[in-house]
Write an enzyme that holds these catalytic residues in place. Structure first.
Site, PDB file in Angstrom:
ATOM      1  N   MET A   1       1.027  -1.185  -0.247  1.00  0.00           N
ATOM      2  CA  MET A   1       0.083  -0.114  -0.305  1.00  0.00           C
ATOM      3  C   MET A   1       0.650   1.071  -0.003  1.00  0.00           C
ATOM      4  O   MET A   1       0.578   2.173   0.632  1.00  0.00           O
ATOM      5  CB  MET A   1      -0.929   0.196   1.448  1.00  0.00           C
ATOM      6  CG  MET A   1      -1.607  -1.068   1.247  1.00  0.00           C
ATOM      7  SD  MET A   1      -3.064  -1.413  -0.659  1.00  0.00           S
ATOM      8  CE  MET A   1      -3.728   0.109   0.132  1.00  0.00           C
ATOM      9  N   ARG A   2       1.709   1.453  -0.306  1.00  0.00           N
ATOM     10  CA  ARG A   2       2.885   2.234  -0.831  1.00  0.00           C
ATOM     11  C   ARG A   2       3.254   2.649  -2.171  1.00  0.00           C
ATOM     12  O   ARG A   2       3.307   1.575  -3.121  1.00  0.00           O
ATOM     13  CB  ARG A   2       4.206   1.821   0.315  1.00  0.00           C
ATOM     14  CG  ARG A   2       4.141   1.955   1.717  1.00  0.00           C
ATOM     15  CD  ARG A   2       3.938   2.977   1.896  1.00  0.00           C
ATOM     16  NE  ARG A   2       3.447   2.507   4.261  1.00  0.00           N
ATOM     17  CZ  ARG A   2       3.163   3.518   4.507  1.00  0.00           C
ATOM     18  NH1 ARG A   2       3.083   5.005   4.093  1.00  0.00           N
ATOM     19  NH2 ARG A   2       2.924   2.876   5.651  1.00  0.00           N
TER      20      ARG A   2
ATOM     21  N   ASN B   1       1.674  -5.413 -10.467  1.00  0.00           N
ATOM     22  CA  ASN B   1       0.701  -4.362  -9.203  1.00  0.00           C
ATOM     23  C   ASN B   1      -0.431  -5.355  -9.401  1.00  0.00           C
ATOM     24  O   ASN B   1      -0.686  -5.289 -10.431  1.00  0.00           O
ATOM     25  CB  ASN B   1       0.475  -3.153  -8.320  1.00  0.00           C
ATOM     26  CG  ASN B   1      -0.342  -2.571  -7.462  1.00  0.00           C
ATOM     27  OD1 ASN B   1       0.394  -2.829  -6.829  1.00  0.00           O
ATOM     28  ND2 ASN B   1      -1.403  -1.942  -8.198  1.00  0.00           N
TER      29      ASN B   1
ATOM     30  N   HIS C   1      -4.538  -4.376  -9.006  1.00  0.00           N
ATOM     31  CA  HIS C   1      -5.460  -3.269  -8.429  1.00  0.00           C
ATOM     32  C   HIS C   1      -6.802  -3.807  -8.272  1.00  0.00           C
ATOM     33  O   HIS C   1      -7.301  -4.180  -8.648  1.00  0.00           O
ATOM     34  CB  HIS C   1      -5.525  -1.899  -8.588  1.00  0.00           C
ATOM     35  CG  HIS C   1      -6.083  -1.125  -8.775  1.00  0.00           C
ATOM     36  ND1 HIS C   1      -5.463  -0.207  -7.399  1.00  0.00           N
ATOM     37  CD2 HIS C   1      -7.430   0.001  -9.225  1.00  0.00           C
ATOM     38  CE1 HIS C   1      -6.947   0.673  -7.054  1.00  0.00           C
ATOM     39  NE2 HIS C   1      -7.494   0.782  -8.159  1.00  0.00           N
TER      40      HIS C   1
HETATM   41  C1  GAR Z   1      -5.972  -6.900  -2.180  1.00  0.00           C
HETATM   42  O1  GAR Z   1      -7.564  -6.563  -2.185  1.00  0.00           O
HETATM   43  C2  GAR Z   1      -5.485  -6.333  -3.595  1.00  0.00           C
HETATM   44  O2  GAR Z   1      -6.279  -5.682  -4.769  1.00  0.00           O
HETATM   45  C3  GAR Z   1      -5.570  -4.483  -3.104  1.00  0.00           C
HETATM   46  O3  GAR Z   1      -5.427  -4.520  -1.789  1.00  0.00           O
HETATM   47  C4  GAR Z   1      -5.580  -5.861  -1.286  1.00  0.00           C
HETATM   48  C5  GAR Z   1      -4.699  -7.135   0.062  1.00  0.00           C
HETATM   49  O4  GAR Z   1      -5.362  -8.353  -0.248  1.00  0.00           O
HETATM   50  N1  GAR Z   1      -4.401  -3.606  -3.493  1.00  0.00           N
HETATM   51  C6  GAR Z   1      -4.809  -2.378  -3.582  1.00  0.00           C
HETATM   52  O5  GAR Z   1      -5.582  -2.089  -3.038  1.00  0.00           O
HETATM   53  C7  GAR Z   1      -2.895  -1.928  -4.157  1.00  0.00           C
HETATM   54  N2  GAR Z   1      -3.351  -0.658  -3.587  1.00  0.00           N
HETATM   55  P1  GAR Z   1      -4.233  -9.573   0.108  1.00  0.00           P
HETATM   56  O6  GAR Z   1      -3.018  -8.331   1.364  1.00  0.00           O
HETATM   57  O7  GAR Z   1      -5.487 -10.109   1.018  1.00  0.00           O
HETATM   58  O8  GAR Z   1      -3.890 -10.324  -0.335  1.00  0.00           O
END
Ligand code: GAR
Length: 243
Positions: free
Chosen positions: A139-140, A161, A163
């Site tokens: 998340m960075r 990545n 999203h």
């Molecule tokens: C996921 O939904 C991914 O798409 C999102 O964080 C979550 C991580 O879940 N990523 C973002 O928002 C990136 N900007 P996880 O830790 O269970 O894989």
């Protein structure tokens, strides 16, 4: 079969995507081995998933670094190869209106403090030989300072990545929330390469799902994650086959 590629992973949270990728590698449906899992926070629960799979782990505590920069950034902490002019020119991250002096200072603070953290990430990452860096819920935002040190061959992207929305709709930190609140009837997830913008790089794959009457935000997140667990391994395999 593609050659087995070496992959590094970065996470911030629970790591369910990391788990899906670990499982796919073990099952042989993805021709990759994960060399490390790094995180920006000691609290990332997914680190335990990596350790259970015998994957090296490390943490660069972004919160601590950013906090310590708030008292003023001693330029000796900034990496010696950090070129502010070059990075300002390249960056396409949306960080407010850059016309006022206050905003310019904010942007400089953002880029310098992140570069201090990114150098620490790079010290870990570049000690491995990886073909691909996979952001699995990291998340960075990564700045051009970091990106240029991994993407060293012109035109070849090495950072992927996932999203939680159907890009280019709903970039940013809350893709499923934004999709749900907008009233969309279709949600989805996107795997893309990372470029200098926020969630703007070339799209590798997408999966969609229906949002039905009565679905809550939790339902949307659950449906989305289930699609992510299929999509991410498939995109990594596509990358492996392209080498
Ligand atoms: C996921 O939904 C991914 O798409 C999102 O964080 C979550 C991580 O879940 N990523 C973002 O928002 C990136 N900007 P996880 O830790 O269970 O894989």
């Amino acid at each position: 079969m593609a050659k087995i590629i070496n992959v590094g992973t970065l996470i911030s949270g629970g790591g369910s995507n990391l788990q899906a990728i670990i499982d796919a590698c073990m099952a042989g449906s993805v021709d990759a081995r994960i060399l490390f899992t790094g995180s920006d926070t000691f609290g990332a629960k997914g680190l335990e998933r990596a350790r259970k799979a015998d994957i090296d782990t490390f943490v660069v505590d972004y919160g601590d670094i950013i906090q310590s920069c708030k008292q003023g950034i001693d330029d000796r902490r900034v990496p010696p190869d950090f070129d502010l002019g070059d990075i300002l020119e390249k960056q396409q991250l949306v960080i407010g209106d850059s016309s006022s002096d206050v905003s310019k200072e904010k942007i400089k603070f953002f880029l310098k403090s992140r570069a201090i953290a990114e150098k620490k990430l790079l010290d870990h990452i570049l000690s491995y030989e990886i073909d691909l860096l996979v952001l699995a819920g990291f998340m960075r935002v990564l700045t051009p300072y970091f990106i240029d040190r991994l993407n060293t061959v012109e035109g070849q992207f090495k950072i992927m990545n996932i999203h939680p929305a159907l890009l280019p709709s709903f970039p940013g930190t809350d893709g499923y929330g934004d999709t749900f609140r907008y009233g969309c009837k279709i949600g989805g997830c996107t795997v893309h390469f990372v470029d200098y913008g926020e969630d703007t790089g070339p799209i590798i794959g997408q999966k969609a799902f229906e949002i039905e009457v009565g679905d809550t935000l939790d339902d949307v997140k659950r449906k989305g994650l289930e699609k992510e667990w299929e999509l991410y391994p498939a995109c990594i395999q596509k990358f492996a086959e392209s080498l």
